[in-house]
Structures are given as structure tokens and as C-alpha cells.
Design a protein around this motif. Structure first.
Motif, PDB file in Angstrom:
ATOM      1  N   ALA A  72       0.837  -1.210   0.000  1.00 30.85           N
ATOM      2  CA  ALA A  72       0.000   0.000   0.000  1.00 30.85           C
ATOM      3  C   ALA A  72       0.867   1.253   0.000  1.00 30.85           C
ATOM      4  N   LYS A  73       1.936   1.238   0.801  1.00 35.03           N
ATOM      5  CA  LYS A  73       2.851   2.380   0.813  1.00 35.03           C
ATOM      6  C   LYS A  73       3.523   2.545  -0.548  1.00 35.03           C
ATOM      7  N   ARG A  74       3.992   1.435  -1.108  1.00 29.25           N
ATOM      8  CA  ARG A  74       4.703   1.483  -2.383  1.00 29.25           C
ATOM      9  C   ARG A  74       3.805   1.973  -3.522  1.00 29.25           C
ATOM     10  N   THR A  75       2.511   1.708  -3.426  1.00 30.09           N
ATOM     11  CA  THR A  75       1.580   2.054  -4.510  1.00 30.09           C
ATOM     12  C   THR A  75       0.747   3.303  -4.201  1.00 30.09           C
ATOM     13  N   ASN A  76       1.099   3.991  -3.110  1.00 33.77           N
ATOM     14  CA  ASN A  76       0.385   5.217  -2.704  1.00 33.77           C
ATOM     15  C   ASN A  76      -1.106   4.972  -2.446  1.00 33.77           C
ATOM     16  N   LEU A  77      -1.395   3.829  -1.810  1.00 36.60           N
ATOM     17  CA  LEU A  77      -2.774   3.464  -1.483  1.00 36.60           C
ATOM     18  C   LEU A  77      -2.928   3.248   0.032  1.00 36.60           C
ATOM     19  N   TYR A  78      -2.162   4.038   0.780  1.00 36.33           N
ATOM     20  CA  TYR A  78      -2.134   3.897   2.237  1.00 36.33           C
ATOM     21  C   TYR A  78      -2.700   5.128   2.938  1.00 36.33           C
ATOM     22  N   GLY A  79      -3.334   6.014   2.189  1.00 35.78           N
ATOM     23  CA  GLY A  79      -3.863   7.238   2.763  1.00 35.78           C
ATOM     24  C   GLY A  79      -2.849   8.371   2.678  1.00 35.78           C
ATOM     25  N   HIS A  80      -3.343   9.585   2.834  1.00 34.75           N
ATOM     26  CA  HIS A  80      -2.498  10.780   2.738  1.00 34.75           C
ATOM     27  C   HIS A  80      -2.240  11.343   4.131  1.00 34.75           C
ATOM     28  N   GLY A  81      -1.024  11.226   4.599  1.00 35.75           N
ATOM     29  CA  GLY A  81      -0.674  11.743   5.917  1.00 35.75           C
ATOM     30  C   GLY A  81      -0.898  10.734   7.023  1.00 35.75           C
ATOM     31  N   ASP A  82      -0.315  11.026   8.198  1.00 37.97           N
ATOM     32  CA  ASP A  82      -0.335  10.034   9.268  1.00 37.97           C
ATOM     33  C   ASP A  82      -1.716   9.792   9.856  1.00 37.97           C
ATOM     34  N   ILE A  83      -2.601  10.787   9.848  1.00 32.03           N
ATOM     35  CA  ILE A  83      -3.947  10.567  10.392  1.00 32.03           C
ATOM     36  C   ILE A  83      -4.724   9.597   9.505  1.00 32.03           C
ATOM     37  N   GLU A  84      -4.738   9.830   8.204  1.00 27.05           N
ATOM     38  CA  GLU A  84      -5.436   8.905   7.294  1.00 27.05           C
ATOM     39  C   GLU A  84      -4.826   7.513   7.378  1.00 27.05           C
ATOM     40  N   GLN A  85      -3.503   7.430   7.464  1.00 28.32           N
ATOM     41  CA  GLN A  85      -2.849   6.119   7.529  1.00 28.32           C
ATOM     42  C   GLN A  85      -3.205   5.379   8.809  1.00 28.32           C
ATOM     43  N   ALA A  86      -3.325   6.117   9.913  1.00 30.64           N
ATOM     44  CA  ALA A  86      -3.754   5.491  11.168  1.00 30.64           C
ATOM     45  C   ALA A  86      -5.183   4.973  11.058  1.00 30.64           C
ATOM     46  N   LYS A  87      -6.037   5.724  10.365  1.00 31.01           N
ATOM     47  CA  LYS A  87      -7.411   5.258  10.155  1.00 31.01           C
ATOM     48  C   LYS A  87      -7.445   3.997   9.287  1.00 31.01           C
ATOM     49  N   VAL A  88      -6.619   3.972   8.253  1.00 33.60           N
ATOM     50  CA  VAL A  88      -6.525   2.778   7.399  1.00 33.60           C
ATOM     51  C   VAL A  88      -6.088   1.586   8.238  1.00 33.60           C
ATOM     52  N   ASP A  89      -5.036   1.758   9.046  1.00 33.06           N
ATOM     53  CA  ASP A  89      -4.553   0.673   9.898  1.00 33.06           C
ATOM     54  C   ASP A  89      -5.631   0.192  10.860  1.00 33.06           C
ATOM     55  N   SER A  90      -6.368   1.128  11.458  1.00 32.50           N
ATOM     56  CA  SER A  90      -7.377   0.730  12.452  1.00 32.50           C
ATOM     57  C   SER A  90      -8.487  -0.090  11.816  1.00 32.50           C
ATOM     58  N   LEU A  91      -8.869   0.245  10.591  1.00 29.68           N
ATOM     59  CA  LEU A  91      -9.914  -0.517   9.901  1.00 29.68           C
ATOM     60  C   LEU A  91      -9.427  -1.918   9.545  1.00 29.68           C
ATOM     61  N   VAL A  92      -8.183  -2.010   9.085  1.00 26.46           N
ATOM     62  CA  VAL A  92      -7.629  -3.333   8.759  1.00 26.46           C
ATOM     63  C   VAL A  92      -7.496  -4.174  10.028  1.00 26.46           C
ATOM     64  N   ASP A  93      -7.056  -3.538  11.134  1.00 24.87           N
ATOM     65  CA  ASP A  93      -6.954  -4.262  12.397  1.00 24.87           C
ATOM     66  C   ASP A  93      -8.327  -4.720  12.892  1.00 24.87           C
ATOM     67  N   PHE A  94      -9.343  -3.918  12.654  1.00 24.17           N
ATOM     68  CA  PHE A  94     -10.697  -4.270  13.073  1.00 24.17           C
ATOM     69  C   PHE A  94     -11.170  -5.555  12.385  1.00 24.17           C
ATOM     70  N   LEU A  95     -10.726  -5.777  11.171  1.00 25.27           N
ATOM     71  CA  LEU A  95     -11.070  -7.024  10.476  1.00 25.27           C
ATOM     72  C   LEU A  95     -10.509  -8.233  11.212  1.00 25.27           C
ATOM     73  N   GLU A  96      -9.361  -8.060  11.866  1.00 22.91           N
ATOM     74  CA  GLU A  96      -8.800  -9.150  12.673  1.00 22.91           C
ATOM     75  C   GLU A  96      -9.701  -9.423  13.872  1.00 22.91           C
ATOM     76  N   ASP A  97     -10.274  -8.360  14.458  1.00 21.66           N
ATOM     77  CA  ASP A  97     -11.223  -8.546  15.563  1.00 21.66           C
ATOM     78  C   ASP A  97     -12.410  -9.394  15.112  1.00 21.66           C
ATOM     79  N   ILE A  98     -12.893  -9.125  13.910  1.00 19.06           N
ATOM     80  CA  ILE A  98     -14.036  -9.880  13.374  1.00 19.06           C
ATOM     81  C   ILE A  98     -13.673 -11.349  13.216  1.00 19.06           C
ATOM     82  N   LYS A  99     -12.478 -11.577  12.724  1.00 11.58           N
ATOM     83  CA  LYS A  99     -12.040 -12.952  12.451  1.00 11.58           C
ATOM     84  C   LYS A  99     -12.077 -13.826  13.708  1.00 11.58           C
TER      85      LYS A  99
END
Length: 209
Positions: free
Chosen positions: A73-100
Motif C-alpha cells: 500500500a505504501k509502495r503504490t500510494n494506497l495507504y492514505g495521505h498523511g499520518d492521520i489517514e494512515q492510522a485510520k486505514v490501519d485501524s480498519l484493517v486491524d478491526f477485520l482481525e477482531d471480526i475474524k
């Protein structure tokens, strides 16, 4: 010279499909190395974490699906713009682990050999455990541009691809389930219609999972 990427996983969508979406959307070439499960025991000890998937890039090997997804995601510029957006992206992906691992856990359900018990576990998960998690995802989507776009910012990110793949898997195991969650259903369709991803879905190997 462009980097060389090689993904190694089983012949399945599974944990690696969000990363394949990243490459497809970004139009980045990679080797999609799919191994036979019978060959896995002999390979296992040579893997960094004795698990799959792995990503090999320019002489380096990266393990763990979320680390791989984050790197690509970082290499392809699909990780959000700036650290706040990137933290939100990470939190959503981590939330999927909670579901699992919520409730009995999806993995436990699909490994259960007793069909009666498996059905009981499945019904409890989809009817009692999962709704709270789905409502949380819909609320996050609703909070960003009224749910008509993507989860973070104004363009697709790794979070969108991860969530679209996850809810597609849920729909596969419980057909019709997404009809209860129109925002997530529309989001999944929106992601799958993105240029690059649409073409990947049309040509990818047909697998059970």
C-alpha cells in the motif's frame, strides 16, 4: 530499474487477495506464485514465520499478510495521505482481525468437522456476533462522505480493498447476508468495479476460498 515482486501463497484468495487488489489497481506487475498444499510441509521451515503468504522483493522476504499489505500500500500510494489517514486505514484493517476471532471465531467454525455443531456455530456467529461488527463498519463508511465513496479520504486505500474482500468472503459463506447492510454491499460493488480490480476479478483463478 523497477522492483521485482513475487507473492507466494496457496491457490486461494484468502489472506493475500487485498494485496493482489493493490497491485491490480496500481497496475504493478508481480509474480503470483501459488503452491500446492501438499508441498507446504517441506517449505514451512524455510519461511520467515513458518507461514504463508510471503512477499519477495529485491532479495528481501516479508512475511505476515498485513505487513505485506501495508508495505505494498505504501509502495503504490494506497495507504492514505498523511499520518492521520494512515492510522485510520490501519485501524480498519486491524478491526477485520477482531471480526475474524470474534465469538467462537470464523476459523473454528470452518474447521469444525461435526456438521450439526458447525451449523449451530455458524448461525450464532452470523445472527448474534457479527451484526455489531458490521454496524461499526457501516458507521465508519457513513461518516466519510455519507458512505457514497470510500472508508478514508476521497480515494481508494488498502482498507477499502481489505474490507471488500472480507465482506465478499462473508457473503460467500452466508449468501444474501450483505442485503442487511446496503452501504457495505454498495461499497463492495464499487471496489470491484474499479479499473484494474475489475479486470483482475475477471481473469483470476477460480478457487473455493
Amino acid at each position: 530499474m523497477a522492483p521485482n515482486y513475487k507473492l507466494t501463497y496457496f491457490d486461494a484468495k484468502g489472506l493475500l487477495e487485498p494485496t493482489r487488489y493493490l497491485f491490480a489497481y496500481a497496475k504493478v506487475d508481480y509474480e503470483d506464485n501459488r503452491i500446492n498444499r501438499d508441498d507446504w510441509p517441506a517449505m514451512k521451515k524455510s519461511m520467515p514465520f513458518r507461514s504463508l503468504p510471503i512477499l519477495e522483493v529485491d532479495g528481501h522476504t516479508i512475511g505476515e499478510s498485513n505487513a505485506i499489505g501495508r508495505f505494498v500500500a505504501k509502495r503504490t500510494n494506497l495507504y492514505g495521505h498523511g499520518d492521520i489517514e494512515q492510522a485510520k486505514v490501519d485501524s480498519l484493517v486491524d478491526f477485520l482481525e477482531d471480526i475474524k476471532y470474534a465469538g467462537t471465531g470464523l476459523i473454528s467454525i470452518f474447521r469444525e468437522q461435526d456438521e450439526k455443531k458447525k451449523q449451530e456455530m455458524k448461525e450464532k456467529f452470523f445472527n448474534e456476533t457479527l451484526p455489531d461488527y458490521m454496524e461499526v463498519l457501516e458507521q465508519h463508511l457513513q461518516n466519510n462522505n455519507g458512505g457514497k465513496g470510500f472508508f478514508v479520504g476521497s480515494s481508494p486505500t488498502w482498507a477499502d480493498f481489505s474490507i471488500a474482500v472480507a465482506v465478499d468472503r462473508l457473503e460467500m459463506f452466508q449468501p444474501g447476508y450483505l442485503s442487511k447492510y446496503p452501504l457495505l454491499s454498495a461499497h463492495k460493488a464499487r471496489v470491484e468495479d474499479l479499473k484494474g480490480i475489475k479486470e483482475w476479478i475477471a481473469k483470476r483463478p477460480k478457487t473455493a476460498t
